[in-house]
Design a protein around this motif. Sequence first.
Motif, PDB file in Angstrom:
ATOM      1  N   HIS A   8      40.586  36.597  42.563  1.00  0.00           N
ATOM      2  CA  HIS A   8      40.357  37.148  43.896  1.00  0.00           C
ATOM      3  C   HIS A   8      40.944  38.555  43.966  1.00  0.00           C
ATOM      4  N   ILE A   9      40.185  39.473  44.510  1.00  0.00           N
ATOM      5  CA  ILE A   9      40.649  40.846  44.680  1.00  0.00           C
ATOM      6  C   ILE A   9      40.999  41.046  46.145  1.00  0.00           C
ATOM      7  N   PRO A  10      42.274  41.189  46.471  1.00  0.00           N
ATOM      8  CA  PRO A  10      42.664  41.377  47.867  1.00  0.00           C
ATOM      9  C   PRO A  10      42.422  42.803  48.338  1.00  0.00           C
ATOM     10  N   ALA A  11      42.439  42.993  49.647  1.00  0.00           N
ATOM     11  CA  ALA A  11      42.299  44.324  50.226  1.00  0.00           C
ATOM     12  C   ALA A  11      43.447  45.213  49.758  1.00  0.00           C
ATOM     13  N   GLN A  12      43.127  46.439  49.363  1.00  0.00           N
ATOM     14  CA  GLN A  12      44.139  47.383  48.884  1.00  0.00           C
ATOM     15  C   GLN A  12      43.508  48.752  48.735  1.00  0.00           C
ATOM     16  N   SER A  13      44.333  49.788  48.779  1.00  0.00           N
ATOM     17  CA  SER A  13      43.839  51.140  48.533  1.00  0.00           C
ATOM     18  C   SER A  13      44.996  52.009  48.075  1.00  0.00           C
ATOM     19  N   GLN A  14      44.648  53.123  47.444  1.00  0.00           N
ATOM     20  CA  GLN A  14      45.634  54.106  46.999  1.00  0.00           C
ATOM     21  C   GLN A  14      45.164  55.482  47.449  1.00  0.00           C
ATOM     22  N   ASP A  15      46.094  56.280  47.874  1.00  0.00           N
ATOM     23  CA  ASP A  15      45.759  57.624  48.321  1.00  0.00           C
ATOM     24  C   ASP A  15      45.906  58.596  47.158  1.00  0.00           C
ATOM     25  N   ALA A  16      45.073  58.416  46.143  1.00  0.00           N
ATOM     26  CA  ALA A  16      45.139  59.266  44.955  1.00  0.00           C
ATOM     27  C   ALA A  16      43.847  59.145  44.178  1.00  0.00           C
ATOM     28  N   MET A  17      43.485  60.208  43.478  1.00  0.00           N
ATOM     29  CA  MET A  17      42.359  60.181  42.553  1.00  0.00           C
ATOM     30  C   MET A  17      42.695  61.134  41.419  1.00  0.00           C
ATOM     31  N   PRO A  18      42.877  60.663  40.194  1.00  0.00           N
ATOM     32  CA  PRO A  18      42.752  59.271  39.786  1.00  0.00           C
ATOM     33  C   PRO A  18      43.897  58.413  40.350  1.00  0.00           C
ATOM     34  N   ASP A  57      46.320  45.114  42.121  1.00  0.00           N
ATOM     35  CA  ASP A  57      46.539  43.669  42.246  1.00  0.00           C
ATOM     36  C   ASP A  57      45.184  42.984  42.464  1.00  0.00           C
ATOM     37  N   PRO A  58      44.759  42.165  41.496  1.00  0.00           N
ATOM     38  CA  PRO A  58      45.385  41.848  40.208  1.00  0.00           C
ATOM     39  C   PRO A  58      45.225  43.002  39.225  1.00  0.00           C
ATOM     40  N   ALA A  59      46.025  42.984  38.182  1.00  0.00           N
ATOM     41  CA  ALA A  59      45.905  44.010  37.153  1.00  0.00           C
ATOM     42  C   ALA A  59      44.567  43.874  36.444  1.00  0.00           C
ATOM     43  N   PRO A  60      43.892  44.974  36.152  1.00  0.00           N
ATOM     44  CA  PRO A  60      42.655  44.900  35.363  1.00  0.00           C
ATOM     45  C   PRO A  60      42.917  44.259  34.001  1.00  0.00           C
ATOM     46  N   ASP A  61      41.931  43.572  33.499  1.00  0.00           N
ATOM     47  CA  ASP A  61      42.052  42.882  32.211  1.00  0.00           C
ATOM     48  C   ASP A  61      41.446  43.761  31.115  1.00  0.00           C
ATOM     49  N   TYR A  62      42.315  44.322  30.289  1.00  0.00           N
ATOM     50  CA  TYR A  62      41.888  45.227  29.208  1.00  0.00           C
ATOM     51  C   TYR A  62      41.949  44.561  27.836  1.00  0.00           C
ATOM     52  N   SER A  63      42.495  43.372  27.739  1.00  0.00           N
ATOM     53  CA  SER A  63      42.845  42.786  26.446  1.00  0.00           C
ATOM     54  C   SER A  63      41.622  42.396  25.620  1.00  0.00           C
ATOM     55  N   GLY A  90      41.270  53.643  44.517  1.00  0.00           N
ATOM     56  CA  GLY A  90      41.441  55.078  44.723  1.00  0.00           C
ATOM     57  C   GLY A  90      40.315  55.715  45.506  1.00  0.00           C
ATOM     58  N   THR A  91      39.191  54.999  45.645  1.00  0.00           N
ATOM     59  CA  THR A  91      38.004  55.555  46.298  1.00  0.00           C
ATOM     60  C   THR A  91      37.687  54.874  47.617  1.00  0.00           C
ATOM     61  N   MET A  92      37.811  53.549  47.655  1.00  0.00           N
ATOM     62  CA  MET A  92      37.272  52.775  48.767  1.00  0.00           C
ATOM     63  C   MET A  92      38.338  52.398  49.786  1.00  0.00           C
ATOM     64  N   PRO A  93      37.954  52.242  51.062  1.00  0.00           N
ATOM     65  CA  PRO A  93      38.882  51.720  52.053  1.00  0.00           C
ATOM     66  C   PRO A  93      39.303  50.308  51.679  1.00  0.00           C
ATOM     67  N   ALA A  94      40.512  49.918  52.092  1.00  0.00           N
ATOM     68  CA  ALA A  94      41.087  48.635  51.672  1.00  0.00           C
ATOM     69  C   ALA A  94      40.160  47.456  51.959  1.00  0.00           C
ATOM     70  N   ASP A  95      39.516  47.443  53.140  1.00  0.00           N
ATOM     71  CA  ASP A  95      38.687  46.293  53.487  1.00  0.00           C
ATOM     72  C   ASP A  95      37.428  46.199  52.636  1.00  0.00           C
ATOM     73  N   LYS A  96      36.985  47.335  52.070  1.00  0.00           N
ATOM     74  CA  LYS A  96      35.810  47.336  51.192  1.00  0.00           C
ATOM     75  C   LYS A  96      36.163  46.896  49.766  1.00  0.00           C
ATOM     76  N   VAL A  97      37.441  46.963  49.432  1.00  0.00           N
ATOM     77  CA  VAL A  97      37.877  46.581  48.088  1.00  0.00           C
ATOM     78  C   VAL A  97      37.913  45.070  47.932  1.00  0.00           C
ATOM     79  N   GLU A  98      38.212  44.374  49.017  1.00  0.00           N
ATOM     80  CA  GLU A  98      38.327  42.921  48.940  1.00  0.00           C
ATOM     81  C   GLU A  98      37.024  42.305  48.428  1.00  0.00           C
ATOM     82  N   ASN A  99      37.164  41.459  47.410  1.00  0.00           N
ATOM     83  CA  ASN A  99      36.027  40.802  46.763  1.00  0.00           C
ATOM     84  C   ASN A  99      35.029  41.791  46.180  1.00  0.00           C
TER      85      ASN A  99
END
Length: 283
Positions: free
Chosen positions: A5-15, A22-28, A228-237
Amino acid sequence: MNSPHIPAQSQDAMPAAEYKMDPAPDYSPRHPGSGKLKGKVALVTGGDSGIGRAVSVLFAREGAKVAIAYLEEDRDAQETKRLIKEEGSEALLIPGDLGSKANCEAAVKSVIDTFGQLDILINNGAQQWLDADFADLSEDKIERMIASNIKAYMFTTQAALPHLKEGASIVNTSSVNAFAGMGSLITYSMTRGASLAFSRSLAGNLADKGIRVNSVAPGPIWTPFIPGTMPADKVENFGSETPMGRAGQPWEVATAYLFLASSDGSYYTGQTLHPNGGMVVGA
């Protein structure tokens, strides 16, 4: 594969920063290395996080030494360097703005000075903003996206070409938006269309030199671009609108770059791979 599940979140930065996600991307990587890139040196722009991190770690597992060019995300870059070393390989970190031709030339020079060769170029670094109202999009943001997403690819390639020998590979990151368009990402989609056309045109230009050029056009992938791009509510799911019902993870995209960069893709040039969760687009 179940998607977390991807919860609502945002960062004021680009990149934005991967360590804050949260959750951490899976790179492995999922499979043991088989030496597909043994003895090779790769330069991965935007290699500090997201798809670039996953590509860098996978390339290291397959035997490549990896140079990572990035803007200023030192914490993420240091973590990627640690992961590369954990795979038993060597890493070189190169901070700087690749929208400057001089910085691109300096980055390639650092690779040659450190490793003595360059065999694979992954043009992946980019920036993205929403075009909420295209008429009001600032000149600064347009210029920054063109510099990061178009000029950097061209300048880095120009600097790399004198060092790329027959059998070398260039892989450019495009996007599903270059094919399908996106009303809220007009400028970004335009730049990804440019990287697609750049790949196809350069492939024809370099074919007689034995240098292959291809692109990867990811769909919705869980990377720092998203908070880094989307508003927090758009990030969820994020990504739930795809036929597979979820966002992709960076490791699922990195395998496309490995295929194109290695001898597995020896009959591919001017082509595009589409890791996008089942979104059907024109090839």
